[in-house]
Write an enzyme that holds these catalytic residues in place. Structure first.
Site, PDB file in Angstrom:
ATOM      1  N   GLU A  58      -3.779  -6.388 -14.999  1.00  0.00           N
ATOM      2  CA  GLU A  58      -3.370  -7.230 -13.863  1.00  0.00           C
ATOM      3  C   GLU A  58      -3.618  -8.686 -14.230  1.00  0.00           C
ATOM      4  N   LYS A  59      -2.576  -9.512 -14.009  1.00  0.00           N
ATOM      5  CA  LYS A  59      -2.689 -10.930 -14.358  1.00  0.00           C
ATOM      6  C   LYS A  59      -3.317 -11.753 -13.240  1.00  0.00           C
ATOM      7  N   ARG A  60      -3.214 -11.267 -12.012  1.00  0.00           N
ATOM      8  CA  ARG A  60      -3.822 -11.933 -10.872  1.00  0.00           C
ATOM      9  C   ARG A  60      -5.357 -11.820 -10.968  1.00  0.00           C
ATOM     10  N   LEU A  80      -7.292  -7.418  -7.671  1.00  0.00           N
ATOM     11  CA  LEU A  80      -6.433  -6.231  -7.684  1.00  0.00           C
ATOM     12  C   LEU A  80      -5.663  -6.127  -6.362  1.00  0.00           C
ATOM     13  N   VAL A  93      22.453 -21.341   4.680  1.00  0.00           N
ATOM     14  CA  VAL A  93      21.895 -22.652   4.351  1.00  0.00           C
ATOM     15  C   VAL A  93      22.453 -23.059   2.993  1.00  0.00           C
ATOM     16  N   HIS A 115      -0.668  13.786  27.163  1.00  0.00           N
ATOM     17  CA  HIS A 115      -0.256  12.914  28.255  1.00  0.00           C
ATOM     18  C   HIS A 115      -1.458  12.122  28.753  1.00  0.00           C
ATOM     19  N   THR A 149       0.978  -7.688  -4.708  1.00  0.00           N
ATOM     20  CA  THR A 149       1.585  -8.477  -3.631  1.00  0.00           C
ATOM     21  C   THR A 149       1.065  -8.000  -2.283  1.00  0.00           C
TER      22      THR A 149
HETATM   23  P1  FAD Z   1       3.315  -5.460  -6.427  1.00  0.00           P
HETATM   24  O1  FAD Z   1       2.498  -5.202  -5.245  1.00  0.00           O
HETATM   25  O2  FAD Z   1       4.200  -6.648  -6.435  1.00  0.00           O
HETATM   26  O3  FAD Z   1       2.296  -5.549  -7.638  1.00  0.00           O
HETATM   27  C1  FAD Z   1       2.685  -5.888  -8.923  1.00  0.00           C
HETATM   28  C2  FAD Z   1       1.495  -6.501  -9.638  1.00  0.00           C
HETATM   29  O4  FAD Z   1       1.798  -6.573 -11.010  1.00  0.00           O
HETATM   30  C3  FAD Z   1       1.184  -7.922  -9.197  1.00  0.00           C
HETATM   31  O5  FAD Z   1      -0.153  -8.020  -8.806  1.00  0.00           O
HETATM   32  C4  FAD Z   1       1.454  -8.767 -10.451  1.00  0.00           C
HETATM   33  O6  FAD Z   1       0.545  -9.838 -10.586  1.00  0.00           O
HETATM   34  C5  FAD Z   1       1.264  -7.749 -11.548  1.00  0.00           C
HETATM   35  N1  FAD Z   1       2.018  -8.029 -12.766  1.00  0.00           N
HETATM   36  C6  FAD Z   1       3.370  -8.225 -12.882  1.00  0.00           C
HETATM   37  N2  FAD Z   1       3.707  -8.429 -14.158  1.00  0.00           N
HETATM   38  C7  FAD Z   1       2.565  -8.349 -14.871  1.00  0.00           C
HETATM   39  C8  FAD Z   1       2.274  -8.457 -16.256  1.00  0.00           C
HETATM   40  N3  FAD Z   1       3.240  -8.671 -17.154  1.00  0.00           N
HETATM   41  N4  FAD Z   1       0.984  -8.345 -16.647  1.00  0.00           N
HETATM   42  C9  FAD Z   1      -0.001  -8.120 -15.743  1.00  0.00           C
HETATM   43  N5  FAD Z   1       0.224  -7.986 -14.439  1.00  0.00           N
HETATM   44  C10 FAD Z   1       1.480  -8.099 -14.006  1.00  0.00           C
HETATM   45  N6  FAD Z   1       5.548  -3.303   2.346  1.00  0.00           N
HETATM   46  C11 FAD Z   1       5.195  -2.373   3.245  1.00  0.00           C
HETATM   47  O7  FAD Z   1       5.367  -1.181   2.979  1.00  0.00           O
HETATM   48  N7  FAD Z   1       4.647  -2.712   4.449  1.00  0.00           N
HETATM   49  C12 FAD Z   1       4.454  -4.003   4.792  1.00  0.00           C
HETATM   50  O8  FAD Z   1       3.961  -4.279   5.884  1.00  0.00           O
HETATM   51  C13 FAD Z   1       4.819  -5.015   3.878  1.00  0.00           C
HETATM   52  N8  FAD Z   1       4.627  -6.303   4.168  1.00  0.00           N
HETATM   53  C14 FAD Z   1       4.967  -7.262   3.254  1.00  0.00           C
HETATM   54  C15 FAD Z   1       4.789  -8.587   3.597  1.00  0.00           C
HETATM   55  C16 FAD Z   1       5.125  -9.590   2.708  1.00  0.00           C
HETATM   56  C17 FAD Z   1       4.917 -11.028   3.085  1.00  0.00           C
HETATM   57  C18 FAD Z   1       5.638  -9.234   1.419  1.00  0.00           C
HETATM   58  C19 FAD Z   1       5.988 -10.294   0.417  1.00  0.00           C
HETATM   59  C20 FAD Z   1       5.839  -7.919   1.075  1.00  0.00           C
HETATM   60  C21 FAD Z   1       5.508  -6.917   2.003  1.00  0.00           C
HETATM   61  N9  FAD Z   1       5.700  -5.563   1.711  1.00  0.00           N
HETATM   62  C22 FAD Z   1       5.361  -4.620   2.636  1.00  0.00           C
HETATM   63  C23 FAD Z   1       6.252  -5.119   0.426  1.00  0.00           C
HETATM   64  C24 FAD Z   1       5.127  -4.662  -0.505  1.00  0.00           C
HETATM   65  O9  FAD Z   1       4.237  -5.724  -0.703  1.00  0.00           O
HETATM   66  C25 FAD Z   1       5.704  -4.193  -1.825  1.00  0.00           C
HETATM   67  O10 FAD Z   1       6.678  -3.199  -1.612  1.00  0.00           O
HETATM   68  C26 FAD Z   1       4.615  -3.625  -2.717  1.00  0.00           C
HETATM   69  O11 FAD Z   1       3.612  -4.565  -2.956  1.00  0.00           O
HETATM   70  C27 FAD Z   1       5.201  -3.149  -4.043  1.00  0.00           C
HETATM   71  O12 FAD Z   1       4.184  -2.635  -4.844  1.00  0.00           O
HETATM   72  P2  FAD Z   1       4.279  -2.683  -6.423  1.00  0.00           P
HETATM   73  O13 FAD Z   1       3.038  -2.020  -6.913  1.00  0.00           O
HETATM   74  O14 FAD Z   1       5.578  -2.171  -6.876  1.00  0.00           O
HETATM   75  O15 FAD Z   1       4.262  -4.236  -6.814  1.00  0.00           O
HETATM   76  P1  NAI Z   2      15.211  -8.638   3.638  1.00  0.00           P
HETATM   77  O1  NAI Z   2      16.109  -8.022   2.649  1.00  0.00           O
HETATM   78  O2  NAI Z   2      14.485  -7.809   4.604  1.00  0.00           O
HETATM   79  O3  NAI Z   2      16.027  -9.691   4.508  1.00  0.00           O
HETATM   80  C1  NAI Z   2      16.718 -10.747   3.941  1.00  0.00           C
HETATM   81  C2  NAI Z   2      17.718 -11.275   4.951  1.00  0.00           C
HETATM   82  O4  NAI Z   2      18.239 -12.490   4.483  1.00  0.00           O
HETATM   83  C3  NAI Z   2      18.882 -10.342   5.188  1.00  0.00           C
HETATM   84  O5  NAI Z   2      19.068 -10.185   6.563  1.00  0.00           O
HETATM   85  C4  NAI Z   2      20.045 -11.062   4.520  1.00  0.00           C
HETATM   86  O6  NAI Z   2      21.289 -10.801   5.135  1.00  0.00           O
HETATM   87  C5  NAI Z   2      19.637 -12.503   4.699  1.00  0.00           C
HETATM   88  N1  NAI Z   2      20.192 -13.448   3.729  1.00  0.00           N
HETATM   89  C6  NAI Z   2      20.460 -13.241   2.421  1.00  0.00           C
HETATM   90  N2  NAI Z   2      20.939 -14.375   1.868  1.00  0.00           N
HETATM   91  C7  NAI Z   2      20.960 -15.312   2.838  1.00  0.00           C
HETATM   92  C8  NAI Z   2      21.339 -16.684   2.878  1.00  0.00           C
HETATM   93  N3  NAI Z   2      21.774 -17.322   1.800  1.00  0.00           N
HETATM   94  N4  NAI Z   2      21.226 -17.340   4.060  1.00  0.00           N
HETATM   95  C9  NAI Z   2      20.760 -16.695   5.159  1.00  0.00           C
HETATM   96  N5  NAI Z   2      20.405 -15.405   5.168  1.00  0.00           N
HETATM   97  C10 NAI Z   2      20.483 -14.724   4.029  1.00  0.00           C
HETATM   98  O7  NAI Z   2      14.216  -9.542   2.758  1.00  0.00           O
HETATM   99  P2  NAI Z   2      12.826 -10.232   3.113  1.00  0.00           P
HETATM  100  O8  NAI Z   2      12.674 -10.399   4.572  1.00  0.00           O
HETATM  101  O9  NAI Z   2      12.747 -11.432   2.244  1.00  0.00           O
HETATM  102  O10 NAI Z   2      11.786  -9.164   2.614  1.00  0.00           O
HETATM  103  C11 NAI Z   2      11.759  -8.753   1.253  1.00  0.00           C
HETATM  104  C12 NAI Z   2      11.279  -7.341   1.118  1.00  0.00           C
HETATM  105  O11 NAI Z   2       9.912  -7.235   1.405  1.00  0.00           O
HETATM  106  C13 NAI Z   2      12.019  -6.407   2.049  1.00  0.00           C
HETATM  107  O12 NAI Z   2      12.988  -5.721   1.291  1.00  0.00           O
HETATM  108  C14 NAI Z   2      10.995  -5.466   2.553  1.00  0.00           C
HETATM  109  O13 NAI Z   2      11.190  -4.199   2.020  1.00  0.00           O
HETATM  110  C15 NAI Z   2       9.653  -6.020   2.063  1.00  0.00           C
HETATM  111  N6  NAI Z   2       8.821  -6.268   3.241  1.00  0.00           N
HETATM  112  C16 NAI Z   2       8.472  -5.216   4.025  1.00  0.00           C
HETATM  113  C17 NAI Z   2       7.760  -5.397   5.173  1.00  0.00           C
HETATM  114  C18 NAI Z   2       7.462  -4.227   6.022  1.00  0.00           C
HETATM  115  O14 NAI Z   2       7.624  -3.116   5.580  1.00  0.00           O
HETATM  116  N7  NAI Z   2       6.984  -4.426   7.239  1.00  0.00           N
HETATM  117  C19 NAI Z   2       7.306  -6.720   5.582  1.00  0.00           C
HETATM  118  C20 NAI Z   2       7.761  -7.758   4.716  1.00  0.00           C
HETATM  119  C21 NAI Z   2       8.469  -7.514   3.579  1.00  0.00           C
END
Ligand code: FAD
Ligand code: NAI
Length: 465
Positions: free
Chosen positions: A36-38, A41, A236, A444, A44
């Site tokens: 992990e580079k971060r 642990l 935008v 209920h 995201t």
């Molecule tokens: P990641 O969690 O992205 O982890 C990848 C890790 O790999 C990172 O820590 C990165 O630093 C590391 N890495 C990458 N390349 C290298 C390298 N070359 N060497 C060493 N380390 C490396 N999903 C949900 O299900 N529920 C939610 O409520 C939800 N909320 C979200 C809210 C936000 C704001 C965001 C951005 C995402 C959210 N997601 C949510 C999506 C969720 O975070 C991702 O689907 C999930 O983290 C994916 O897991 P992953 O293990 O594939 O990758």
């Molecule tokens: P998203 O794919 O959910 O939504 C992106 C939105 O932007 C879409 O409605 C799309 O039509 C619109 N869009 C695309 N290009 C555009 C443009 N140029 N101008 C205006 N609108 C545009 O992506 P988001 O919200 O960035 O989330 C990324 C991922 O993270 C999601 O795929 C989701 O799976 C994950 N995530 C999951 C959460 C959860 O499970 N609760 C919470 C947050 C993220």
């Protein structure tokens, strides 16, 4: 002679996909390392995604309730004030507890954490910050990054991605969200509840694309009633920083006059892209698709022998629980077991108020596939517990096969939807019929009775409507 490897399994990335795969592999007896580079642990999800966003959603919901809802319950509080610094510090504590928790689990399961940046050199070989490491199986779980938009340059201060939006030091007066998807609506809700004027600019003429249309329409209505500004069918084209904040140029997607929007902070949330670049993948022979995602077969194998991939970096929904389940399945496959992920039953939740939770097929996708279906619905307005809570927005919708009655999809908008969807997912995983759900005794008064009533409504025999 057999090659000697440093590790049996080496996982690149310690997000929900990677750390879960590493732990499961260790449980199965492999010698495991996770790179992990971060500095911490959890990827995201734990650092800048699921966990901090839910901490702020909870805090902002509490603040909103104290300033808007408590009076209706006969609780009068004067002088409610916001201590944003404390709210942010609490979020930090929640993240810290979670990432430290993964560190503990690594120690407990004897997973070695290799700190640094991994680069793939070929089958069985990587480097970590330049130092060679070998492993029989290599798992890429590098996750995803926020997608860029030409003309909009992110500085994480005034033009932010979700990462910056989780760190703002003051409540912006006006926030413009680009993209009406999950991140935009969740984090838009956080800042709206804390007092910002929020406008969502969405490319399409609807919010949360992919979600069942009827649910999305109701969601849009509720959010509009809450005062969320929306510019649907707009894109935008430019974001310019000014002395006051940011000046955005937006245009109708279908073509037409451009207009401008002024704001203090812009959140760019138009989707996420696979993190597959600059780590030697293509050079080593790992094939990517047109969107930069690693191509895998049904067993998570990439085009390079001995190299596998899971989570956000491969196709499928970008969700933490999908990544985790793939991590477990892959570890079991590597151990010669029959690991499997059922992609037809992966729930998805938007943690706004009310929540939106769905699993399985939408009505649109059933129509498109020519599958005959029955629909059952039940509104929370007719649910006793929802009334007692004062949270009656929304409904449950169940789609069942017209011939077999098998549950094909469940869509919920309402209080606690994210918890209730687990019942629907379990039903689908067990191949339940709507009749099975309807005949299951539900406590209920609970919100989950709305799921039972929706199942009863499939044959138009709901009791309370
Ligand atoms: P990641 O969690 O992205 O982890 C990848 C890790 O790999 C990172 O820590 C990165 O630093 C590391 N890495 C990458 N390349 C290298 C390298 N070359 N060497 C060493 N380390 C490396 N999903 C949900 O299900 N529920 C939610 O409520 C939800 N909320 C979200 C809210 C936000 C704001 C965001 C951005 C995402 C959210 N997601 C949510 C999506 C969720 O975070 C991702 O689907 C999930 O983290 C994916 O897991 P992953 O293990 O594939 O990758
Ligand atoms: P998203 O794919 O959910 O939504 C992106 C939105 O932007 C879409 O409605 C799309 O039509 C619109 N869009 C695309 N290009 C555009 C443009 N140029 N101008 C205006 N609108 C545009 O992506 P988001 O919200 O960035 O989330 C990324 C991922 O993270 C999601 O795929 C989701 O799976 C994950 N995530 C999951 C959460 C959860 O499970 N609760 C919470 C947050 C993220």
């Amino acid at each position: 002679a057999e090659t000697e490897y440093d590790y049996d399994v080496l996982v690149i990335g310690a997000g929900p996909g990677g750390y879960v795969c590493a732990i499961r592999a260790a449980q199965l007896g492999f010698k495991v390392a996770c790179v992990e580079k971060r500095a911490t642990l959890g990827g995201t999800c734990l650092n800048v995604g699921c966990i901090p966003s839910k901490a702020l959603l909870q805090s902002s919901e509490n603040y909103h309730a104290a300033t808007h809802d408590y009076a209706g319950h006969g609780i009068l509080i004067d002088g409610v004030r916001l201590d944003l610094a404390r709210m942010m510090a609490r979020k930090g504590e929640v993240v810290e507890a979670n990432v430290k928790g993964v560190e503990f689990l690594f120690k407990k399961n004897k997973v070695t954490w290799l700190k640094g940046f991994a680069k793939l050199e070929g089958t069985g070989r990587v480097t970590v910050d330049g130092k060679p490491v070998t492993a029989r199986h290599i798992v890429i779980a590098s996750g995803s990054d926020s997608a860029d938009l030409p003309g909009v340059t992110v500085d994480e201060k005034t033009i932010v991605t979700s990462t910056g939006a989780l760190e703002l030091s003051a409540v912006p007066k006006r926030l413009v969200v680009i993209g009406g998807g999950v991140i935009g609506l969740e984090l838009g809700s956080v800042w709206k509840r804390l007092g910002a004027e929020v406008t969502v600019v969405e490319f399409l003429d609807r919010l949360v694309p992919g979600t069942d249309g009827e649910i999305a329409k109701q969601f849009q209505r509720i959010l509009a009633r809450q005062g969320l500004g929306m510019k649907l069918g707009h894109k935008v084209t430019k974001a310019e920083k000014t002395a006051q904040g940011v000046l955005l140029t937006i245009e109708p997607t279908a073509g037409g006059e451009a207009e401008t929007l002024e704001c203090d902070v812009v959140l760019l949330s138009i989707g996420r892209v696979a993190a597959s670049r600059n780590m030697g993948l293509e050079e080593a022979g790992v094939a990517l698709d047109a969107r930069g995602r690693i191509v895998t077969d049904a067993h998570f194998a990439t085009s390079l022998p001995g190299v596998y991939a899971i989570g956000d970096v491969i196709a499928g929904p970008m969700l933490a629980h999908k990544a985790e389940d793939e991590g477990v399945a892959l570890a079991e496959i590597l151990a010669g077991q029959k690991g499997h992920v059922n992609y037809d039953a992966i729930p998805s939740v938007v943690y706004t108020w009310p929540e939106v939770a769905t699993v399985g097929r939408t009505e649109e996708s059933l129509k498109e596939a020519g599958i005959n279906y029955k629909v059952g619905k039940f509104p929370f307005m007719a649910n006793g517990r929802a009334r007692a809570m004062g949270m009656t927005d929304g409904f449950v919708k169940i789609l069942a096969d017209a011939a077999s009655d098998r549950v094909l999809g469940v869509h919920i908008i309402g209080p606690g939807a994210g918890e209730m969807i687990a019942e629907a997912t379990l039903a689908m995983e067990f191949g339940a019929s709507s009749e099975d759900v309807a005949r299951t005794c539900h406590a209920h008064p609970t919100l989950s009775e709305a799921v039972k009533e929706a199942a009863l409504d499939v044959e138009k025999r709901a009791i309370h409507i």
